[in-house]
Design a protein around this motif. Structure first.
Motif, PDB file in Angstrom:
ATOM      1  N   GLN A  74       0.802  -1.219   0.000  1.00 46.45           N
ATOM      2  CA  GLN A  74       0.000   0.000   0.000  1.00 46.45           C
ATOM      3  C   GLN A  74       0.841   1.278   0.000  1.00 46.45           C
ATOM      4  OE1 GLN A  74      -2.734  -0.315   3.298  1.00 46.45           O
ATOM      5  NE2 GLN A  74      -3.512  -2.288   2.577  1.00 46.45           N
ATOM      6  N   HIS A  75       2.163   1.133   0.104  1.00 46.57           N
ATOM      7  CA  HIS A  75       3.039   2.308   0.157  1.00 46.57           C
ATOM      8  C   HIS A  75       4.158   2.182  -0.878  1.00 46.57           C
ATOM      9  CE1 HIS A  75       1.175   4.046   3.753  1.00 46.57           C
ATOM     10  NE2 HIS A  75       0.987   2.790   4.121  1.00 46.57           N
ATOM     11  N   PRO A  76       3.797   2.297  -2.167  1.00 43.14           N
ATOM     12  CA  PRO A  76       4.776   2.087  -3.246  1.00 43.14           C
ATOM     13  C   PRO A  76       5.874   3.152  -3.293  1.00 43.14           C
ATOM     14  CG  PRO A  76       2.718   2.951  -4.126  1.00 43.14           C
ATOM     15  CD  PRO A  76       2.456   2.617  -2.688  1.00 43.14           C
ATOM     16  N   HIS A  77       5.713   4.271  -2.581  1.00 43.99           N
ATOM     17  CA  HIS A  77       6.743   5.316  -2.585  1.00 43.99           C
ATOM     18  C   HIS A  77       7.909   4.973  -1.662  1.00 43.99           C
ATOM     19  CE1 HIS A  77       4.163   7.759  -5.009  1.00 43.99           C
ATOM     20  NE2 HIS A  77       3.213   7.770  -4.099  1.00 43.99           N
ATOM     21  N   ILE A  78       7.780   3.903  -0.885  1.00 45.61           N
ATOM     22  CA  ILE A  78       8.875   3.462  -0.016  1.00 45.61           C
ATOM     23  C   ILE A  78       9.559   2.264  -0.667  1.00 45.61           C
ATOM     24  CG2 ILE A  78       9.491   2.493   2.224  1.00 45.61           C
ATOM     25  CD1 ILE A  78       7.165   3.967   3.456  1.00 45.61           C
ATOM     26  N   LEU A  79      10.885   2.294  -0.705  1.00 45.58           N
ATOM     27  CA  LEU A  79      11.672   1.149  -1.151  1.00 45.58           C
ATOM     28  C   LEU A  79      12.115   0.353   0.076  1.00 45.58           C
ATOM     29  CD1 LEU A  79      13.234  -0.505  -3.279  1.00 45.58           C
ATOM     30  CD2 LEU A  79      15.163   1.063  -2.917  1.00 45.58           C
ATOM     31  N   PHE A  80      11.819  -0.937   0.086  1.00 51.65           N
ATOM     32  CA  PHE A  80      12.222  -1.825   1.165  1.00 51.65           C
ATOM     33  C   PHE A  80      13.444  -2.627   0.714  1.00 51.65           C
ATOM     34  CE2 PHE A  80       7.831  -0.833   1.821  1.00 51.65           C
ATOM     35  CZ  PHE A  80       7.725  -0.660   3.192  1.00 51.65           C
ATOM     36  N   VAL A  81      14.519  -2.519   1.486  1.00 52.93           N
ATOM     37  CA  VAL A  81      15.748  -3.265   1.194  1.00 52.93           C
ATOM     38  C   VAL A  81      15.820  -4.398   2.214  1.00 52.93           C
ATOM     39  CG1 VAL A  81      18.238  -3.158   0.903  1.00 52.93           C
ATOM     40  CG2 VAL A  81      16.831  -1.150   0.355  1.00 52.93           C
ATOM     41  N   SER A  93      13.424 -22.011  -3.823  1.00 55.09           N
ATOM     42  CA  SER A  93      12.802 -23.298  -3.500  1.00 55.09           C
ATOM     43  C   SER A  93      12.604 -23.502  -2.002  1.00 55.09           C
ATOM     44  CB  SER A  93      13.646 -24.447  -4.066  1.00 55.09           C
ATOM     45  OG  SER A  93      14.994 -24.322  -3.672  1.00 55.09           O
ATOM     46  N   ASN A  94      13.288 -22.707  -1.167  1.00 51.02           N
ATOM     47  CA  ASN A  94      13.136 -22.763   0.288  1.00 51.02           C
ATOM     48  C   ASN A  94      12.826 -21.355   0.779  1.00 51.02           C
ATOM     49  OD1 ASN A  94      14.177 -25.640   1.007  1.00 51.02           O
ATOM     50  ND2 ASN A  94      15.723 -24.809  -0.379  1.00 51.02           N
ATOM     51  N   PRO A  95      11.587 -20.918   0.678  1.00 55.25           N
ATOM     52  CA  PRO A  95      11.263 -19.510   0.929  1.00 55.25           C
ATOM     53  C   PRO A  95      11.609 -19.030   2.336  1.00 55.25           C
ATOM     54  CG  PRO A  95       9.423 -20.635  -0.126  1.00 55.25           C
ATOM     55  CD  PRO A  95      10.396 -21.687   0.277  1.00 55.25           C
ATOM     56  N   VAL A  96      12.107 -17.801   2.381  1.00 54.77           N
ATOM     57  CA  VAL A  96      12.334 -17.066   3.617  1.00 54.77           C
ATOM     58  C   VAL A  96      11.579 -15.744   3.463  1.00 54.77           C
ATOM     59  CG1 VAL A  96      14.054 -15.882   5.039  1.00 54.77           C
ATOM     60  CG2 VAL A  96      14.580 -18.111   4.044  1.00 54.77           C
ATOM     61  N   PHE A  97      10.886 -15.332   4.491  1.00 60.03           N
ATOM     62  CA  PHE A  97      10.075 -14.122   4.392  1.00 60.03           C
ATOM     63  C   PHE A  97      10.602 -13.043   5.319  1.00 60.03           C
ATOM     64  CE2 PHE A  97       7.494 -17.717   3.180  1.00 60.03           C
ATOM     65  CZ  PHE A  97       6.990 -17.298   1.960  1.00 60.03           C
ATOM     66  N   PRO A  98      10.557 -11.779   4.870  1.00 53.32           N
ATOM     67  CA  PRO A  98       9.832 -11.256   3.697  1.00 53.32           C
ATOM     68  C   PRO A  98      10.595 -11.336   2.380  1.00 53.32           C
ATOM     69  CG  PRO A  98      10.772  -9.433   4.916  1.00 53.32           C
ATOM     70  CD  PRO A  98      11.084 -10.672   5.713  1.00 53.32           C
ATOM     71  N   ALA A  99      11.826 -11.877   2.371  1.00 53.55           N
ATOM     72  CA  ALA A  99      12.643 -11.847   1.154  1.00 53.55           C
ATOM     73  C   ALA A  99      11.982 -12.536  -0.036  1.00 53.55           C
ATOM     74  CB  ALA A  99      14.010 -12.477   1.433  1.00 53.55           C
ATOM     75  N   SER A 100      11.177 -13.552   0.211  1.00 53.54           N
ATOM     76  CA  SER A 100      10.579 -14.314  -0.889  1.00 53.54           C
ATOM     77  C   SER A 100       9.276 -13.731  -1.403  1.00 53.54           C
ATOM     78  CB  SER A 100      10.358 -15.773  -0.453  1.00 53.54           C
ATOM     79  OG  SER A 100      11.600 -16.412  -0.232  1.00 53.54           O
ATOM     80  N   PHE A 101       8.823 -12.621  -0.839  1.00 51.86           N
ATOM     81  CA  PHE A 101       7.638 -11.954  -1.377  1.00 51.86           C
ATOM     82  C   PHE A 101       7.960 -11.330  -2.732  1.00 51.86           C
ATOM     83  CE2 PHE A 101       5.968 -11.304   3.122  1.00 51.86           C
ATOM     84  CZ  PHE A 101       4.954 -12.236   2.971  1.00 51.86           C
ATOM     85  N   LEU A 103       7.251  -8.137  -4.386  1.00 51.46           N
ATOM     86  CA  LEU A 103       6.795  -6.753  -4.258  1.00 51.46           C
ATOM     87  C   LEU A 103       7.607  -5.873  -5.195  1.00 51.46           C
ATOM     88  CD1 LEU A 103       6.494  -6.445  -0.375  1.00 51.46           C
ATOM     89  CD2 LEU A 103       4.603  -6.169  -1.993  1.00 51.46           C
ATOM     90  N   GLU A 104       6.945  -4.992  -5.924  1.00 58.65           N
ATOM     91  CA  GLU A 104       7.652  -4.126  -6.863  1.00 58.65           C
ATOM     92  C   GLU A 104       8.512  -3.079  -6.167  1.00 58.65           C
ATOM     93  OE1 GLU A 104       4.900  -2.455  -9.623  1.00 58.65           O
ATOM     94  OE2 GLU A 104       4.398  -4.397 -10.533  1.00 58.65           O
ATOM     95  N   ASN A 105       8.205  -2.753  -4.918  1.00 58.24           N
ATOM     96  CA  ASN A 105       8.969  -1.737  -4.184  1.00 58.24           C
ATOM     97  C   ASN A 105       9.907  -2.378  -3.156  1.00 58.24           C
ATOM     98  OD1 ASN A 105       6.624  -2.543  -2.764  1.00 58.24           O
ATOM     99  ND2 ASN A 105       6.628  -0.658  -1.531  1.00 58.24           N
ATOM    100  N   MET A 106      10.520  -3.491  -3.547  1.00 57.20           N
ATOM    101  CA  MET A 106      11.422  -4.221  -2.660  1.00 57.20           C
ATOM    102  C   MET A 106      12.621  -4.736  -3.441  1.00 57.20           C
ATOM    103  SD  MET A 106      10.390  -7.613  -0.419  1.00 57.20           S
ATOM    104  CE  MET A 106      10.671  -8.924  -1.619  1.00 57.20           C
ATOM    105  N   VAL A 107      13.794  -4.662  -2.842  1.00 56.20           N
ATOM    106  CA  VAL A 107      14.962  -5.360  -3.381  1.00 56.20           C
ATOM    107  C   VAL A 107      15.515  -6.265  -2.281  1.00 56.20           C
ATOM    108  CG1 VAL A 107      15.570  -3.614  -5.093  1.00 56.20           C
ATOM    109  CG2 VAL A 107      16.567  -3.478  -2.804  1.00 56.20           C
ATOM    110  N   VAL A 108      16.037  -7.405  -2.689  1.00 50.11           N
ATOM    111  CA  VAL A 108      16.570  -8.403  -1.757  1.00 50.11           C
ATOM    112  C   VAL A 108      18.066  -8.536  -2.006  1.00 50.11           C
ATOM    113  CG1 VAL A 108      16.424 -10.799  -0.981  1.00 50.11           C
ATOM    114  CG2 VAL A 108      14.354  -9.592  -1.709  1.00 50.11           C
ATOM    115  N   VAL A 109      18.817  -8.542  -0.913  1.00 52.71           N
ATOM    116  CA  VAL A 109      20.273  -8.458  -1.001  1.00 52.71           C
ATOM    117  C   VAL A 109      20.920  -9.597  -0.212  1.00 52.71           C
ATOM    118  CG1 VAL A 109      22.263  -6.953  -0.664  1.00 52.71           C
ATOM    119  CG2 VAL A 109      20.005  -5.956  -1.049  1.00 52.71           C
TER     120      VAL A 109
END
Length: 201
Positions: A74-81, A93-101, A103-109
């Motif tokens: 609901q808050h696309p103006h925030i980028l979640f790292v 294949s072994n999901p971890v959350f929130p990394a496996s969601f 979301l267009e406003n998220m990057v996983v590192v």
């Protein structure tokens, strides 16, 4: 907190603050005992003008993070790292959350060594993990004020969050998509199957 009672936030923040320079930051307590408080925290952050949120945390339970997912969406103006985790496996294949969601406003590192190689403990995933960043011997201070070193994806995430914040400071009208495009431009695509966009040296 109940999830990770090791003062993890202090060392993560020390890594973030080292690279932020004189840029401002806000600290929010992880709502481990009431995860649906994430909705309120994210809304508060946006109202306070926060554009980038570092999250060096996760669990195996999707249900733990449902309220975070809805709030972030609901808050696309925030980028979640988001940190990818340190289990040494493929989170496609072994999901971890929130990394496996998704979301267009998220990057996983995830964390690499100084040469862009993946350490044995770093999580990876061609679909779920966006970037690798050197974060295996990061200078930090702990809750006692003692200086030491730490490593892992929890310290890769604040490095990318700080890089994004420095870009945003010079490009104040940048959208979330613009920030992500900038991060992609800094990545070397190694054509590996480990991450989506490559390694940021």
């Amino acid at each position: 907190n109940a999830f990770f009672p090791l003062h993890h936030g202090t060392t993560v923040f020390s890594a973030l603050s080292e690279e932020l320079g004189d840029l401002k930051s806000a600290i929010y307590r992880f709502p481990a005992k009431n995860m649906c408080r994430f909705s309120d925290l994210i809304e508060h952050a946006e109202n306070a003008g926060v554009r980038i949120i570092n999250m060096s945390m996760g669990s195996y339970s999707r249900d733990d993070w449902t309220c975070f997912y809805e709030g972030a969406k609901q808050h696309p103006h925030i980028l979640f790292v988001i940190s990818a985790g340190n289990n040494g496996f493929n989170i496609d294949s072994n999901p971890v959350f929130p990394a496996s969601f998704d979301l267009e406003n998220m990057v996983v590192v995830t964390s690499s060594d100084l040469f862009g190689r993946l350490p044995p403990q770093s999580n990876y995933g061609r679909d779920s993990v966006d970037f690798m960043v050197p974060a295996e011997q990061i200078d930090v201070f702990d809750h006692r004020g003692v200086y030491t070193t730490a490593g892992g994806s929890s310290y890769a995430a604040p490095r990318v969050a700080a890089l994004a914040a420095r870009f945003l400071a010079k490009n104040k009208r940048a959208s979330t998509e613009d920030i992500i495009d900038f991060l992609k431009s800094r990545a070397i695509n190694s054509r590996s199957e480990l991450v989506k966009f490559g390694w940021i040296p």
